[in-house]
Structures are given as C-alpha cells and as structure tokens.
Design a protein around this motif. Structure first.
Motif, PDB file in Angstrom:
ATOM      1  N   PRO A  27      10.271   1.578 -10.466  1.00 16.61           N
ATOM      2  CA  PRO A  27       9.408   0.388 -10.377  1.00 16.61           C
ATOM      3  C   PRO A  27       9.603  -0.276  -9.011  1.00 16.61           C
ATOM      4  O   PRO A  27      10.733  -0.571  -8.624  1.00 16.61           O
ATOM      5  CB  PRO A  27       9.926  -0.515 -11.504  1.00 16.61           C
ATOM      6  CG  PRO A  27      10.750   0.379 -12.388  1.00 16.61           C
ATOM      7  CD  PRO A  27      11.313   1.436 -11.493  1.00 16.61           C
ATOM      8  N   VAL A  28       8.511  -0.486  -8.292  1.00 15.39           N
ATOM      9  CA  VAL A  28       8.632  -1.076  -6.953  1.00 15.39           C
ATOM     10  C   VAL A  28       7.885  -2.396  -6.817  1.00 15.39           C
ATOM     11  O   VAL A  28       8.212  -3.209  -5.962  1.00 15.39           O
ATOM     12  CB  VAL A  28       8.146  -0.102  -5.855  1.00 15.39           C
ATOM     13  CG1 VAL A  28       9.119   1.052  -5.689  1.00 15.39           C
ATOM     14  CG2 VAL A  28       6.739   0.406  -6.143  1.00 15.39           C
ATOM     15  N   THR A  29       6.884  -2.619  -7.667  1.00 11.86           N
ATOM     16  CA  THR A  29       6.122  -3.871  -7.591  1.00 11.86           C
ATOM     17  C   THR A  29       5.639  -4.247  -8.983  1.00 11.86           C
ATOM     18  O   THR A  29       4.964  -3.452  -9.642  1.00 11.86           O
ATOM     19  CB  THR A  29       4.900  -3.737  -6.665  1.00 11.86           C
ATOM     20  OG1 THR A  29       5.316  -3.274  -5.387  1.00 11.86           O
ATOM     21  CG2 THR A  29       4.212  -5.079  -6.484  1.00 11.86           C
ATOM     22  N   LYS A  81      17.015   1.085   2.194  1.00 13.89           N
ATOM     23  CA  LYS A  81      17.782   2.151   1.552  1.00 13.89           C
ATOM     24  C   LYS A  81      17.977   1.886   0.063  1.00 13.89           C
ATOM     25  O   LYS A  81      19.094   2.038  -0.479  1.00 13.89           O
ATOM     26  CB  LYS A  81      19.130   2.348   2.259  1.00 13.89           C
ATOM     27  CG  LYS A  81      18.996   2.641   3.756  1.00 13.89           C
ATOM     28  CD  LYS A  81      20.330   2.973   4.388  1.00 13.89           C
ATOM     29  CE  LYS A  81      20.203   3.119   5.899  1.00 13.89           C
ATOM     30  NZ  LYS A  81      19.142   4.041   6.305  1.00 13.89           N
ATOM     31  N   ARG A  82      16.907   1.504  -0.588  1.00 13.58           N
ATOM     32  CA  ARG A  82      16.963   1.218  -2.029  1.00 13.58           C
ATOM     33  C   ARG A  82      16.080   2.141  -2.858  1.00 13.58           C
ATOM     34  O   ARG A  82      15.847   1.884  -4.031  1.00 13.58           O
ATOM     35  CB  ARG A  82      16.566  -0.251  -2.269  1.00 13.58           C
ATOM     36  CG  ARG A  82      17.506  -1.244  -1.623  1.00 13.58           C
ATOM     37  CD  ARG A  82      17.209  -2.662  -2.028  1.00 13.58           C
ATOM     38  NE  ARG A  82      18.114  -3.607  -1.389  1.00 13.58           N
ATOM     39  CZ  ARG A  82      18.129  -4.926  -1.637  1.00 13.58           C
ATOM     40  NH1 ARG A  82      17.270  -5.434  -2.511  1.00 13.58           N
ATOM     41  NH2 ARG A  82      18.977  -5.716  -1.025  1.00 13.58           N
ATOM     42  N   ALA A  93       6.861   4.130  -8.051  1.00 17.00           N
ATOM     43  CA  ALA A  93       6.909   5.089  -6.959  1.00 17.00           C
ATOM     44  C   ALA A  93       7.586   6.351  -7.461  1.00 17.00           C
ATOM     45  O   ALA A  93       8.642   6.296  -8.092  1.00 17.00           O
ATOM     46  CB  ALA A  93       7.681   4.516  -5.774  1.00 17.00           C
ATOM     47  N   LEU A  94       6.962   7.492  -7.186  1.00 18.38           N
ATOM     48  CA  LEU A  94       7.533   8.771  -7.603  1.00 18.38           C
ATOM     49  C   LEU A  94       7.839   9.600  -6.363  1.00 18.38           C
ATOM     50  O   LEU A  94       6.940  10.114  -5.703  1.00 18.38           O
ATOM     51  CB  LEU A  94       6.563   9.526  -8.506  1.00 18.38           C
ATOM     52  CG  LEU A  94       7.032  10.915  -8.954  1.00 18.38           C
ATOM     53  CD1 LEU A  94       8.262  10.802  -9.864  1.00 18.38           C
ATOM     54  CD2 LEU A  94       5.913  11.665  -9.668  1.00 18.38           C
ATOM     55  N   ILE A 130       7.091   0.255  -1.181  1.00 16.39           N
ATOM     56  CA  ILE A 130       7.897   1.469  -1.075  1.00 16.39           C
ATOM     57  C   ILE A 130       8.555   1.522   0.303  1.00 16.39           C
ATOM     58  O   ILE A 130       9.723   1.890   0.444  1.00 16.39           O
ATOM     59  CB  ILE A 130       7.039   2.724  -1.310  1.00 16.39           C
ATOM     60  CG1 ILE A 130       6.350   2.666  -2.673  1.00 16.39           C
ATOM     61  CG2 ILE A 130       7.916   3.983  -1.216  1.00 16.39           C
ATOM     62  CD1 ILE A 130       5.429   3.844  -2.936  1.00 16.39           C
ATOM     63  N   ALA A 131       7.785   1.138   1.321  1.00 19.32           N
ATOM     64  CA  ALA A 131       8.344   1.107   2.676  1.00 19.32           C
ATOM     65  C   ALA A 131       9.500   0.116   2.760  1.00 19.32           C
ATOM     66  O   ALA A 131      10.515   0.380   3.418  1.00 19.32           O
ATOM     67  CB  ALA A 131       7.252   0.739   3.675  1.00 19.32           C
TER      68      ALA A 131
END
Length: 209
Positions: free
Chosen positions: A105-107, A206-207, A126-127, A199-200
């Motif tokens: 999960p990113v957002t 570095k997560r 994000a995959l 994602i960026a």
C-alpha cells in the motif's frame, strides 16, 4: 457463540451522512538505480478516456453486503480482481496469494470527484516485479470488460530533488518510452498521479518492499 446485543449502541452512520465509493488500484513497477518503470493503461471511452494505472476499480460492496456479518475482505483482493479483469492473463503471472504478500500500500486517500459518487476512497497498491515478470506483463492484452484500450504503456518515473510525502507529484516526471512527457492533464483520474509519485517517494526513502 452468544449473540451481541447492539440495541443500545448509538448508530454513528445510518446512511444519513455522505459515504464514499470504495475503490482500489494496482501500479506495476520495476525499480532501477535512480528511477522506476511503471506500466500505465490507456482507458477506453466506456470508463473515461485518458491514461490510468495498470488496473483497478470499485470494490464489489454489493457482494460483500450479502456476506455474513463479520466477513473480512482484503482490499488488496479487490484490487487484484479488478486488475485481472482489465488485463487478460494477469493471474497466470501472479496468483492472488502472491499478490497479497507482495503488494505494498503506497497511497490511501479520499478524493472529491465529479461523478455521481462525489467522493472516492482509493487504496493504491504498488507491485514490484522482476525483469521477467515485467516483460510478461507488458504483453498482456486488454481484458473482457472493455475498460482498457490498446497495449499497456511503459513509462519512466524520474526525480532530481527531494520528494515530499504531502504532494509527491510536484517533484517527479513521467515519460512514456516513446519520449512523450505526460502529467495530470493526461490522466482521467488525476489523483492516480499522486499514487504513482508516492512510489517514487518510497523509492527515494528506501521504503519499498
């Protein structure tokens, strides 16, 4: 098991307050040293022409509503289902269980939108895929739901300064491998650009899983 008595519990939401339409999306990416590659889709007119993420859509809340009280559905499973519907063969590359373990999960956002729902609650996953998986996924044909038009599009997401978590889209650029630079104006759902940029942010700090 003893039945819980809810008769005295105050109903905090009896459908008399605005509820959001629940949705989830998947962004397939491949990480490089100083940028990431992302697979975008070109949406059909049926669902609003423009660019979009790899796959996604609304959760099947009507089906969930028919389940016994206490049933738990992973939002990632809804994102996976939608992505399989839009990309024929996706399930042959990654299974539902593998997706559940790997998707990050990113957002997680609420968005005021112009459609009949007025408010979307969107969960973006994000995959990260290997080079072999990337090559296979970029060949996937549109699914039978007619929501995707044409092939998946390879894009490069770059940054050259510190990305902020609050508005990550301000600090990244998205360029198709054809050389075309794209931005929010090219996406049907503008907030998907924030999900991609997030994602960026994860990569820069570095997560990423």
């Amino acid at each position: 098991m003893k039945q819980r008595d809810n008769s005295s519990v105050l109903g905090l939401n009896r459908q008399d307050q605005k509820l959001a339409a629940s949705g989830a999306g998947v962004i397939v990416f491949n990480q490089k040293d100083d940028y990431i590659k992302v697979l975008l889709a070109r949406r059909s007119k049926k669902v609003g022409a423009g660019l979009g993420i790899t796959g996604g859509g609304f959760a099947q809340c009507d089906e969930i509503d028919q389940q016994p009280v206490g049933t738990i559905i992973y939002t990632a499973d809804e994102a996976y289902r939608e992505t399989c519907e839009e990309n024929a063969g996706f399930a042959e590359i990654i299974s539902a269980d593998d997706f559940l373990e790997r998707a990050q999960p990113v957002t997680l956002i609420h968005v005021r939108v112009a459609d009949d729902n007025r408010v979307h609650v969107a969960s973006f996953f994000a995959l990260r895929v290997t080079d072999i998986e990337w090559d296979a996924m970029k060949q996937l044909r549109p699914g039978g739901d007619d929501e995707r038009a044409g092939p998946l599009l390879e894009s490069l997401v770059r940054w050259d300064q510190n990305i902020t978590r609050r508005q990550p889209e301000r600090y990244v650029s998205i360029e198709l491998v054809t050389g075309e630079v794209v931005g929010m104006a090219d996406f049907w759902h503008k907030h998907e650009v924030r999900a991609i940029a997030s994602i960026a942010w994860h990569a820069q700090h570095k997560r990423l899983w």
